[in-house]
Structures are given as C-alpha cells and as structure tokens.
Design a protein around this motif. Structure first.
Motif, PDB file in Angstrom:
ATOM      1  N   ASN A  42      13.834 -19.672  -1.221  1.00 33.85           N
ATOM      2  CA  ASN A  42      13.904 -18.691  -2.306  1.00 33.85           C
ATOM      3  C   ASN A  42      15.356 -18.218  -2.426  1.00 33.85           C
ATOM      4  OD1 ASN A  42      13.668 -16.597  -4.091  1.00 33.85           O
ATOM      5  ND2 ASN A  42      12.065 -15.511  -2.963  1.00 33.85           N
ATOM      6  N   PHE A  43      15.965 -18.444  -3.585  1.00 32.61           N
ATOM      7  CA  PHE A  43      17.384 -18.137  -3.752  1.00 32.61           C
ATOM      8  C   PHE A  43      17.608 -16.788  -4.429  1.00 32.61           C
ATOM      9  CE2 PHE A  43      17.157 -22.707  -3.317  1.00 32.61           C
ATOM     10  CZ  PHE A  43      18.173 -22.965  -2.411  1.00 32.61           C
ATOM     11  N   THR A  44      16.591 -15.921  -4.414  1.00 34.33           N
ATOM     12  CA  THR A  44      16.771 -14.553  -4.896  1.00 34.33           C
ATOM     13  C   THR A  44      17.287 -13.689  -3.748  1.00 34.33           C
ATOM     14  OG1 THR A  44      14.501 -13.902  -4.360  1.00 34.33           O
ATOM     15  CG2 THR A  44      14.883 -14.904  -6.526  1.00 34.33           C
ATOM     16  N   GLN A  45      17.458 -12.399  -4.015  1.00 35.49           N
ATOM     17  CA  GLN A  45      17.974 -11.495  -2.984  1.00 35.49           C
ATOM     18  C   GLN A  45      16.981 -11.281  -1.850  1.00 35.49           C
ATOM     19  OE1 GLN A  45      19.432  -7.809  -4.583  1.00 35.49           O
ATOM     20  NE2 GLN A  45      20.940  -8.793  -5.909  1.00 35.49           N
ATOM     21  N   GLN A  46      15.723 -11.651  -2.052  1.00 33.66           N
ATOM     22  CA  GLN A  46      14.727 -11.523  -0.984  1.00 33.66           C
ATOM     23  C   GLN A  46      14.579 -12.807  -0.175  1.00 33.66           C
ATOM     24  OE1 GLN A  46      14.034 -10.370  -4.233  1.00 33.66           O
ATOM     25  NE2 GLN A  46      14.623  -8.313  -3.516  1.00 33.66           N
ATOM     26  N   GLY A  47      15.250 -13.872  -0.580  1.00 38.44           N
ATOM     27  CA  GLY A  47      15.099 -15.149   0.094  1.00 38.44           C
ATOM     28  C   GLY A  47      15.998 -15.292   1.307  1.00 38.44           C
ATOM     29  N   VAL A  48      15.671 -16.270   2.133  1.00 36.33           N
ATOM     30  CA  VAL A  48      16.429 -16.513   3.358  1.00 36.33           C
ATOM     31  C   VAL A  48      17.881 -16.907   3.081  1.00 36.33           C
ATOM     32  CG1 VAL A  48      16.583 -17.977   5.420  1.00 36.33           C
ATOM     33  CG2 VAL A  48      14.368 -17.069   4.690  1.00 36.33           C
ATOM     34  N   PRO A  49      18.174 -17.793   2.110  1.00 32.64           N
ATOM     35  CA  PRO A  49      19.580 -18.150   1.873  1.00 32.64           C
ATOM     36  C   PRO A  49      20.464 -16.955   1.535  1.00 32.64           C
ATOM     37  CG  PRO A  49      18.137 -19.727   0.799  1.00 32.64           C
ATOM     38  CD  PRO A  49      17.273 -18.618   1.279  1.00 32.64           C
ATOM     39  N   TYR A  50      19.971 -16.052   0.695  1.00 30.72           N
ATOM     40  CA  TYR A  50      20.780 -14.880   0.335  1.00 30.72           C
ATOM     41  C   TYR A  50      20.995 -13.978   1.543  1.00 30.72           C
ATOM     42  CZ  TYR A  50      22.279 -10.558  -1.900  1.00 30.72           C
ATOM     43  OH  TYR A  50      22.981  -9.428  -2.242  1.00 30.72           O
ATOM     44  N   LEU A  51      19.947 -13.759   2.334  1.00 31.82           N
ATOM     45  CA  LEU A  51      20.068 -12.904   3.512  1.00 31.82           C
ATOM     46  C   LEU A  51      21.042 -13.501   4.527  1.00 31.82           C
ATOM     47  CD1 LEU A  51      16.295 -11.973   3.979  1.00 31.82           C
ATOM     48  CD2 LEU A  51      18.116 -10.490   3.108  1.00 31.82           C
ATOM     49  N   LEU A  52      21.006 -14.823   4.674  1.00 35.46           N
ATOM     50  CA  LEU A  52      21.955 -15.472   5.585  1.00 35.46           C
ATOM     51  C   LEU A  52      23.385 -15.358   5.055  1.00 35.46           C
ATOM     52  CD1 LEU A  52      19.987 -18.711   6.530  1.00 35.46           C
ATOM     53  CD2 LEU A  52      20.336 -16.683   7.935  1.00 35.46           C
ATOM     54  N   LEU A  53      23.544 -15.518   3.745  1.00 36.83           N
ATOM     55  CA  LEU A  53      24.875 -15.378   3.153  1.00 36.83           C
ATOM     56  C   LEU A  53      25.411 -13.967   3.353  1.00 36.83           C
ATOM     57  CD1 LEU A  53      27.150 -16.620   1.463  1.00 36.83           C
ATOM     58  CD2 LEU A  53      25.901 -15.895  -0.592  1.00 36.83           C
ATOM     59  N   GLU A  54      24.543 -12.971   3.217  1.00 37.92           N
ATOM     60  CA  GLU A  54      24.964 -11.591   3.442  1.00 37.92           C
ATOM     61  C   GLU A  54      25.361 -11.378   4.894  1.00 37.92           C
ATOM     62  OE1 GLU A  54      23.332  -7.328   1.938  1.00 37.92           O
ATOM     63  OE2 GLU A  54      21.961  -8.452   3.224  1.00 37.92           O
ATOM     64  N   THR A  55      24.625 -11.985   5.811  1.00 33.80           N
ATOM     65  CA  THR A  55      24.946 -11.873   7.230  1.00 33.80           C
ATOM     66  C   THR A  55      26.306 -12.506   7.536  1.00 33.80           C
ATOM     67  OG1 THR A  55      22.581 -11.954   7.779  1.00 33.80           O
ATOM     68  CG2 THR A  55      24.134 -12.375   9.569  1.00 33.80           C
ATOM     69  N   VAL A  56      26.567 -13.681   6.948  1.00 30.30           N
ATOM     70  CA  VAL A  56      27.859 -14.346   7.137  1.00 30.30           C
ATOM     71  C   VAL A  56      28.989 -13.491   6.570  1.00 30.30           C
ATOM     72  CG1 VAL A  56      29.251 -16.358   6.523  1.00 30.30           C
ATOM     73  CG2 VAL A  56      26.862 -16.652   7.173  1.00 30.30           C
ATOM     74  N   ALA A  57      28.758 -12.897   5.392  1.00 36.13           N
ATOM     75  CA  ALA A  57      29.787 -12.066   4.766  1.00 36.13           C
ATOM     76  C   ALA A  57      30.103 -10.848   5.628  1.00 36.13           C
ATOM     77  CB  ALA A  57      29.322 -11.630   3.380  1.00 36.13           C
ATOM     78  N   ILE A  58      29.079 -10.225   6.201  1.00 35.99           N
ATOM     79  CA  ILE A  58      29.290  -9.066   7.072  1.00 35.99           C
ATOM     80  C   ILE A  58      30.117  -9.462   8.290  1.00 35.99           C
ATOM     81  CG2 ILE A  58      28.125  -7.445   8.628  1.00 35.99           C
ATOM     82  CD1 ILE A  58      25.810  -7.389   6.604  1.00 35.99           C
ATOM     83  N   ALA A  59      29.731 -10.560   8.924  1.00 32.89           N
ATOM     84  CA  ALA A  59      30.465 -11.009  10.118  1.00 32.89           C
ATOM     85  C   ALA A  59      31.894 -11.413   9.777  1.00 32.89           C
ATOM     86  CB  ALA A  59      29.722 -12.179  10.769  1.00 32.89           C
ATOM     87  N   PHE A  60      32.080 -12.089   8.645  1.00 32.07           N
ATOM     88  CA  PHE A  60      33.409 -12.565   8.266  1.00 32.07           C
ATOM     89  C   PHE A  60      34.345 -11.401   7.935  1.00 32.07           C
ATOM     90  CE2 PHE A  60      36.440 -14.010   5.022  1.00 32.07           C
ATOM     91  CZ  PHE A  60      37.075 -15.024   5.714  1.00 32.07           C
ATOM     92  N   LEU A  61      33.885 -10.494   7.066  1.00 35.91           N
ATOM     93  CA  LEU A  61      34.736  -9.361   6.695  1.00 35.91           C
ATOM     94  C   LEU A  61      35.017  -8.466   7.894  1.00 35.91           C
ATOM     95  CD1 LEU A  61      33.261  -8.371   3.206  1.00 35.91           C
ATOM     96  CD2 LEU A  61      35.444  -9.475   3.688  1.00 35.91           C
ATOM     97  N   GLY A  62      34.005  -8.234   8.716  1.00 36.86           N
ATOM     98  CA  GLY A  62      34.215  -7.419   9.907  1.00 36.86           C
ATOM     99  C   GLY A  62      35.215  -8.044  10.858  1.00 36.86           C
ATOM    100  N   THR A  63      35.159  -9.374  10.997  1.00 33.11           N
ATOM    101  CA  THR A  63      36.105 -10.061  11.875  1.00 33.11           C
ATOM    102  C   THR A  63      37.524  -9.981  11.329  1.00 33.11           C
ATOM    103  OG1 THR A  63      34.354 -11.600  12.522  1.00 33.11           O
ATOM    104  CG2 THR A  63      36.618 -12.233  13.020  1.00 33.11           C
ATOM    105  N   ILE A  64      37.676 -10.178  10.000  1.00 30.27           N
ATOM    106  CA  ILE A  64      39.009 -10.134   9.395  1.00 30.27           C
ATOM    107  C   ILE A  64      39.624  -8.746   9.544  1.00 30.27           C
ATOM    108  CG2 ILE A  64      40.286 -10.311   7.235  1.00 30.27           C
ATOM    109  CD1 ILE A  64      39.455 -12.977   8.430  1.00 30.27           C
ATOM    110  N   VAL A  65      38.859  -7.712   9.201  1.00 35.95           N
ATOM    111  CA  VAL A  65      39.379  -6.346   9.302  1.00 35.95           C
ATOM    112  C   VAL A  65      39.720  -6.011  10.752  1.00 35.95           C
ATOM    113  CG1 VAL A  65      38.845  -3.908   8.961  1.00 35.95           C
ATOM    114  CG2 VAL A  65      38.161  -5.578   7.236  1.00 35.95           C
TER     115      VAL A  65
END
Length: 269
Positions: free
Chosen positions: A66-89
C-alpha cells in the motif's frame, strides 16, 4: 630451529589462567540463569508468540504494498528520513564539539570540560530523549529527527575525537611553528586528512540510527514504530507481520549499502 619455532616457544603459556577464566565465566553464567523466572511463560504468551510467527509467514499483503501514508513503504520511507536527517544534523553539530574535546587541538582543561558534557549527552538513552522532545514539539517525525540528532552527537563526537587525536602531530607542529592559528590548523592541516574517516563514521552512525528510529516510533516520534505497536496491541498479527517484514528488508538493505560504502571509503584513505 627456525625463527617461527623460536617465537612460538617464547610465547607465554596462558593455560592455567584460561582455565580459571572459563570456570569463572561458567559459574557466572549458571548464577545468571537463576534470575530467569520460567513461571512467566504462560500458555497465552506462547499463543501470542505463535501468532506473531504466523503473521510473518502470512502477512497482510495489501498493507505491505500500500503506497498511501498508511502503507508500509511510506512508513519505512519516513523512518529512513528521520534517521538520515537526524544523522546529518548530529554529525554537523558533533564536529566543533569533537575539535573542542581533542587535547591536541585545544588546551586540556577545555578538552576535559567538553568531554564531560559529551559523557552526559551519551548517558541519556534515546528513548528518554524521545519522551522529552515529545513534551516540547509533540508527536511526529520532527521529534524523531531531534532525538536522533542529540543521540548522534554524543557518539559521533567521541569517534571524531579519537580520529583527530590519532593524526600525525608533525603536521600540526609544523603549522604551529609557521605561526598558524587554531582555525588554520583545523582548516588546512586536519580537515583534509579527516574528511574520508568522518564520512565512514557518519555512515556507521546512520546504520545504528535506522534501528533506533524504528524503536522511537513506539513513543510517537514518527516512523514505523507507532503503527507496529498499535497493531500488536490490537492483535492484528498479519499487519504486524507485514510491518516486520518491511522493516527487516529495509535494515538488510541499509546494512549492505553501508558496509559497501564504508569499505570503499576506508580503502581510499
């Protein structure tokens, strides 16, 4: 008698100390098992474990793709974004702290004071940072980014400092004798030697932050953790299986990519 044989005979014998160490380790292991309370293994607990395994074997495929905001791909992308931005900062903020805590760059009293601050930062677990920031910024991905940033600062600063202090001091001494300032020593004598090693350390920290970001979702700091705990509390095991499968695949991909990048960077140093 060749040199290898002579070196072997000169090697000290640790047989007695090894046996004693193994005996103590075994006794400690036996003593540790006394803390296990097997009475907590109830029939309902075993049933839940069985349902989790069945959920992984028979996941909710609709949720998994499911590629909506409730689907696994979106949730994983959000998790990657959190880890990436947090690491950069965190990696950017850790650089000045690392130089301030390196005894080869600044006076020792200043370095020890900054190191004390970094020890305090590292002492606080990521989950505590998450709970604190939720009170300030509310639930969401931004809280996860702030948490990852603070968690990264402590470890990255320490690793940066270790790399800085292992540099060739002759370069710094030559620059100091030429009348260079502290900033010039850092800018022209240290950073060119450290850039590749710093990038390798940041990649390693990003790999760790990926796992922490998934756990932080449990307290509402964004990512896949919150839907996972909600699905488990509601006993929706096929959804739990879909979320876990997506998370496992993502972690494996990140692990593979980070190892390849770090090996290439280290070989190029």
């Amino acid at each position: 008698m060749n040199a290898v044989q002579r070196q072997y005979e000169q090697e000290p014998r640790w047989k007695t100390s090894t046996i004693i160490s193994m005996i103590f380790a075994f006794l400690f292991l036996v003593w540790s098992t006394t803390a296990i309370d097997f009475s907590n293994f109830t029939e309902s607990g075993m049933k839940i474990a069985k349902n989790i395994l069945l959920g992984i074997v028979q996941p909710n495929m609709d949720l998994l793709f499911n590629f909506t905001q409730q689907g696994v791909p979106y949730l994983l992308l959000e998790t990657v974004a959190i880890a990436f931005l947090g690491t950069i900062v965190g990696s950017v903020l850790a650089i000045p702290l690392a130089f301030l805590s390196a005894t080869t760059i600044v006076p020792k009293p200043v370095a020890y004071l900054v190191r004390l601050l970094l020890i305090v930062i590292r002492t606080i677990p990521a989950i505590i940072y998450g709970l604190l920031f939720i009170r300030v910024t509310g639930q969401g991905a931004f809280t996860g980014v702030l948490t990852m940033s603070f968690v990264s600062i402590g470890m990255l600063s320490k690793l940066y400092t270790d790399v800085i202090e292992e540099l060739d001091h002759g370069v710094l001494e030559a620059m100091e004798s030429a009348g260079c300032t502290t900033y010039e020593k850092i800018r022209f004598g240290v950073i060119p030697q450290l850039s590749a090693l710093f990038v390798s350390i940041v990649i390693y920290r990003f790999d760790m932050n990926m796992r922490d970001a998934a756990v932080l979702g449990l307290v509402g700091a964004g990512g896949i953790g919150a839907p996972l705990i909600f699905a488990m509390n509601s006993h929706r095991w096929p959804e739990v299986g879909a979320l876990l499968i997506g998370l496992i695949i993502l972690i494996l991909i990140i692990e593979w990519m980070s190892n390849r990048l770090r090996s290439k960077i280290i070989k190029g140093v």
